[in-house]
Design an enzyme around this catalytic site. Structure first.
Site, PDB file in Angstrom:
ATOM      1  N   ALA A 190      -0.088  32.440 -19.168  1.00  0.00           N
ATOM      2  CA  ALA A 190      -1.248  31.667 -18.716  1.00  0.00           C
ATOM      3  C   ALA A 190      -0.882  30.950 -17.422  1.00  0.00           C
ATOM      4  O   ALA A 190      -0.169  29.944 -17.438  1.00  0.00           O
ATOM      5  CB  ALA A 190      -1.671  30.683 -19.804  1.00  0.00           C
ATOM      6  N   GLY A 229      -1.830  29.661 -13.158  1.00  0.00           N
ATOM      7  CA  GLY A 229      -2.742  28.758 -12.470  1.00  0.00           C
ATOM      8  C   GLY A 229      -4.105  29.371 -12.199  1.00  0.00           C
ATOM      9  O   GLY A 229      -5.119  28.671 -12.166  1.00  0.00           O
ATOM     10  N   THR A 230      -4.153  30.675 -12.003  1.00  0.00           N
ATOM     11  CA  THR A 230      -5.421  31.349 -11.702  1.00  0.00           C
ATOM     12  C   THR A 230      -5.821  32.343 -12.787  1.00  0.00           C
ATOM     13  O   THR A 230      -6.978  32.404 -13.171  1.00  0.00           O
ATOM     14  CB  THR A 230      -5.323  32.122 -10.361  1.00  0.00           C
ATOM     15  OG1 THR A 230      -4.894  31.222  -9.340  1.00  0.00           O
ATOM     16  CG2 THR A 230      -6.664  32.733  -9.970  1.00  0.00           C
ATOM     17  N   GLU A 266       8.585  30.346 -18.023  1.00  0.00           N
ATOM     18  CA  GLU A 266       7.952  31.468 -17.299  1.00  0.00           C
ATOM     19  C   GLU A 266       8.900  32.223 -16.381  1.00  0.00           C
ATOM     20  O   GLU A 266       8.771  33.429 -16.203  1.00  0.00           O
ATOM     21  CB  GLU A 266       6.697  31.021 -16.538  1.00  0.00           C
ATOM     22  CG  GLU A 266       6.922  30.091 -15.392  1.00  0.00           C
ATOM     23  CD  GLU A 266       5.652  29.919 -14.544  1.00  0.00           C
ATOM     24  OE1 GLU A 266       5.078  30.910 -14.085  1.00  0.00           O
ATOM     25  OE2 GLU A 266       5.245  28.756 -14.339  1.00  0.00           O
ATOM     26  N   MET A 303      -3.723  30.675  -1.431  1.00  0.00           N
ATOM     27  CA  MET A 303      -4.052  30.449  -0.021  1.00  0.00           C
ATOM     28  C   MET A 303      -4.998  31.531   0.501  1.00  0.00           C
ATOM     29  O   MET A 303      -5.923  31.244   1.260  1.00  0.00           O
ATOM     30  CB  MET A 303      -2.780  30.418   0.823  1.00  0.00           C
ATOM     31  CG  MET A 303      -3.036  30.248   2.296  1.00  0.00           C
ATOM     32  SD  MET A 303      -1.538  29.816   3.178  1.00  0.00           S
ATOM     33  CE  MET A 303      -2.023  30.255   4.842  1.00  0.00           C
ATOM     34  N   TYR A 326     -13.386  37.385  -5.583  1.00  0.00           N
ATOM     35  CA  TYR A 326     -12.083  37.948  -5.201  1.00  0.00           C
ATOM     36  C   TYR A 326     -12.168  39.379  -4.681  1.00  0.00           C
ATOM     37  O   TYR A 326     -11.576  39.706  -3.653  1.00  0.00           O
ATOM     38  CB  TYR A 326     -11.104  37.874  -6.389  1.00  0.00           C
ATOM     39  CG  TYR A 326      -9.751  38.448  -6.030  1.00  0.00           C
ATOM     40  CD1 TYR A 326      -8.872  37.733  -5.226  1.00  0.00           C
ATOM     41  CD2 TYR A 326      -9.370  39.716  -6.458  1.00  0.00           C
ATOM     42  CE1 TYR A 326      -7.649  38.267  -4.848  1.00  0.00           C
ATOM     43  CE2 TYR A 326      -8.141  40.254  -6.091  1.00  0.00           C
ATOM     44  CZ  TYR A 326      -7.282  39.522  -5.293  1.00  0.00           C
ATOM     45  OH  TYR A 326      -6.075  40.055  -4.920  1.00  0.00           O
TER      46      TYR A 326
HETATM   47  P1  ADP Z   1      -0.813  32.712 -11.521  1.00  0.00           P
HETATM   48  O1  ADP Z   1       0.250  33.088 -12.508  1.00  0.00           O
HETATM   49  O2  ADP Z   1      -0.465  31.518 -10.694  1.00  0.00           O
HETATM   50  O3  ADP Z   1      -2.175  32.659 -12.134  1.00  0.00           O
HETATM   51  P2  ADP Z   1      -1.071  35.448 -10.518  1.00  0.00           P
HETATM   52  O4  ADP Z   1       0.201  36.190 -10.419  1.00  0.00           O
HETATM   53  O5  ADP Z   1      -1.965  35.785 -11.648  1.00  0.00           O
HETATM   54  O6  ADP Z   1      -0.818  33.892 -10.429  1.00  0.00           O
HETATM   55  O7  ADP Z   1      -1.847  35.672  -9.131  1.00  0.00           O
HETATM   56  C1  ADP Z   1      -3.017  34.945  -8.818  1.00  0.00           C
HETATM   57  C2  ADP Z   1      -3.611  35.544  -7.554  1.00  0.00           C
HETATM   58  O8  ADP Z   1      -4.003  36.892  -7.805  1.00  0.00           O
HETATM   59  C3  ADP Z   1      -4.858  34.857  -7.051  1.00  0.00           C
HETATM   60  O9  ADP Z   1      -4.564  33.748  -6.241  1.00  0.00           O
HETATM   61  C4  ADP Z   1      -5.555  35.969  -6.286  1.00  0.00           C
HETATM   62  O10 ADP Z   1      -5.057  36.050  -4.970  1.00  0.00           O
HETATM   63  C5  ADP Z   1      -5.126  37.229  -7.017  1.00  0.00           C
HETATM   64  N1  ADP Z   1      -6.119  37.805  -7.930  1.00  0.00           N
HETATM   65  C6  ADP Z   1      -6.024  39.062  -8.438  1.00  0.00           C
HETATM   66  N2  ADP Z   1      -7.065  39.356  -9.217  1.00  0.00           N
HETATM   67  C7  ADP Z   1      -7.879  38.279  -9.210  1.00  0.00           C
HETATM   68  C8  ADP Z   1      -9.127  37.974  -9.835  1.00  0.00           C
HETATM   69  N3  ADP Z   1      -9.770  38.854 -10.623  1.00  0.00           N
HETATM   70  N4  ADP Z   1      -9.670  36.756  -9.634  1.00  0.00           N
HETATM   71  C9  ADP Z   1      -9.043  35.864  -8.866  1.00  0.00           C
HETATM   72  N5  ADP Z   1      -7.872  36.081  -8.247  1.00  0.00           N
HETATM   73  C10 ADP Z   1      -7.274  37.275  -8.400  1.00  0.00           C
HETATM   74 MG    MG Z   2       2.296  33.204 -12.641  1.00  0.00          MG
END
Ligand code: ADP
Ligand code: MG
Length: 265
Positions: free
Chosen positions: A7, A9-10, A70, A123, A137
């Site tokens: 889980a 940040g995005t 993580e 970013m 996205y």
């Molecule tokens: P985290 O572990 O911080 O959530 P991720 O490795 O999952 O990070 O990467 C998040 C990034 O992936 C986003 O900032 C965006 O650039 C990209 N991304 C890929 N697919 C999507 C999506 N469906 N919605 C939003 N961002 C996405």
């Molecule tokens: Mg991550």
């Protein structure tokens, strides 16, 4: 059946292993309650969780899940995927380009975090929105692929016009540094986004290769969901890593390294 969850940040990355089949799923981090509700229909010993939002997820569960750090989970998952995909590396840097970017040295006895930078997928989305008002996205990344960086980014060769530069003329001298020389041109949304992706890719690569050099590693494995639907980012990172003398690697399902690895810690 075993369920590994990272889980972040995005995005929430989910890996389900059932006998010999592995399934990969992605949810937005805003869907954490939904994912928790689904997990609460499963026996607790089946799931393992990791990532920055693992604690919040655990608090939504009816029982205590197995939690892992993580960075260790990403390292384990990366090792598993490298082996499965026939890439034999003993000692390497892995760079997780997620919302932000975290950089690690992987050796036999585990991983050590050796760097990081705030440029990453967050970013691309955030600055991308400020420049184009696109929040979706796929729309954002699709548009960026057609962009032209030439009138926005200043290359070494642009400065050393009619002269031989002391370093490769193809290196970016100044991201966005060419804009004011080209005010007679039109900067399209695609051009702006391509340059944002260029700045992110080049800064991520620069930090990665600096730590690779510091730790005497030749190979850099790039993981993280930021490469999803973004071949331009992958191209910038690949070309720049090679130009600087290191070997880039990507993994199928590399974005799921943490979710997979947490099942094997
Ligand atoms: P985290 O572990 O911080 O959530 P991720 O490795 O999952 O990070 O990467 C998040 C990034 O992936 C986003 O900032 C965006 O650039 C990209 N991304 C890929 N697919 C999507 C999506 N469906 N919605 C939003 N961002 C996405
Ligand atoms: Mg991550």
């Amino acid at each position: 059946m075993r369920i590994g969850i990272d889980a972040g940040g995005t995005l929430i990355k989910v890996v389900i292993e059932d006998n010999n089949t592995r399934t990969y799923q992605t949810y937005l981090s805003t869907q954490l309650e939904e994912v928790a509700a689904w997990l609460n229909t499963q026996p607790c010993e089946k799931f393992h969780i990791t990532g920055g939002k693992a604690k919040i997820l655990n608090d939504l569960l009816n029982c205590e899940a197995q939690m892992s750090i993580e960075f260790d989970a990403a390292n384990k998952g990366t090792q598993i995927l490298l082996k499965e995909q026939g890439i034999h590396l003993d000692r390497y840097i892995f760079t997780n380009v997620g919302t932000g970017t975290s950089i690690h040295l992987s050796e036999h006895d585990g991983q050590k975090r050796v760097g990081g930078i705030g440029t990453g997928g967050g970013m691309i989305r955030g600055l991308g929105y400020l420049l184009t008002q696109i929040s979706d996205y796929e729309t954002l990344t699709n548009l960026a692929q057609k962009g032209n960086r030439d009138i926005i980014d200043l290359k070494v060769k642009h400065i050393y016009k009619n002269d031989t530069p002391p370093i490769s003329g193809e290196l970016t001298a100044a991201n966005f540094g060419h804009v004011l020389h080209n005010l007679d041109q039109t900067f399209t949304d695609a051009d702006k986004l391509a340059s944002v992706i260029g700045a992110v890719g080049e800064s991520v690569t620069t930090v990665s290769i600096h730590v690779a050099r510091e730790h005497h590693a030749e190979d850099v494995v790039y993981i993280g969901s930021s490469f999803h639907n973004n071949p331009l980012l992958q191209k910038v990172v690949t070309d720049y890593t090679i130009l600087r003398g290191f070997k880039p690697h990507y993994l199928d399902n590399g974005a799921f390294s943490g979710a997979l690895g947490t099942l094997y810690l």
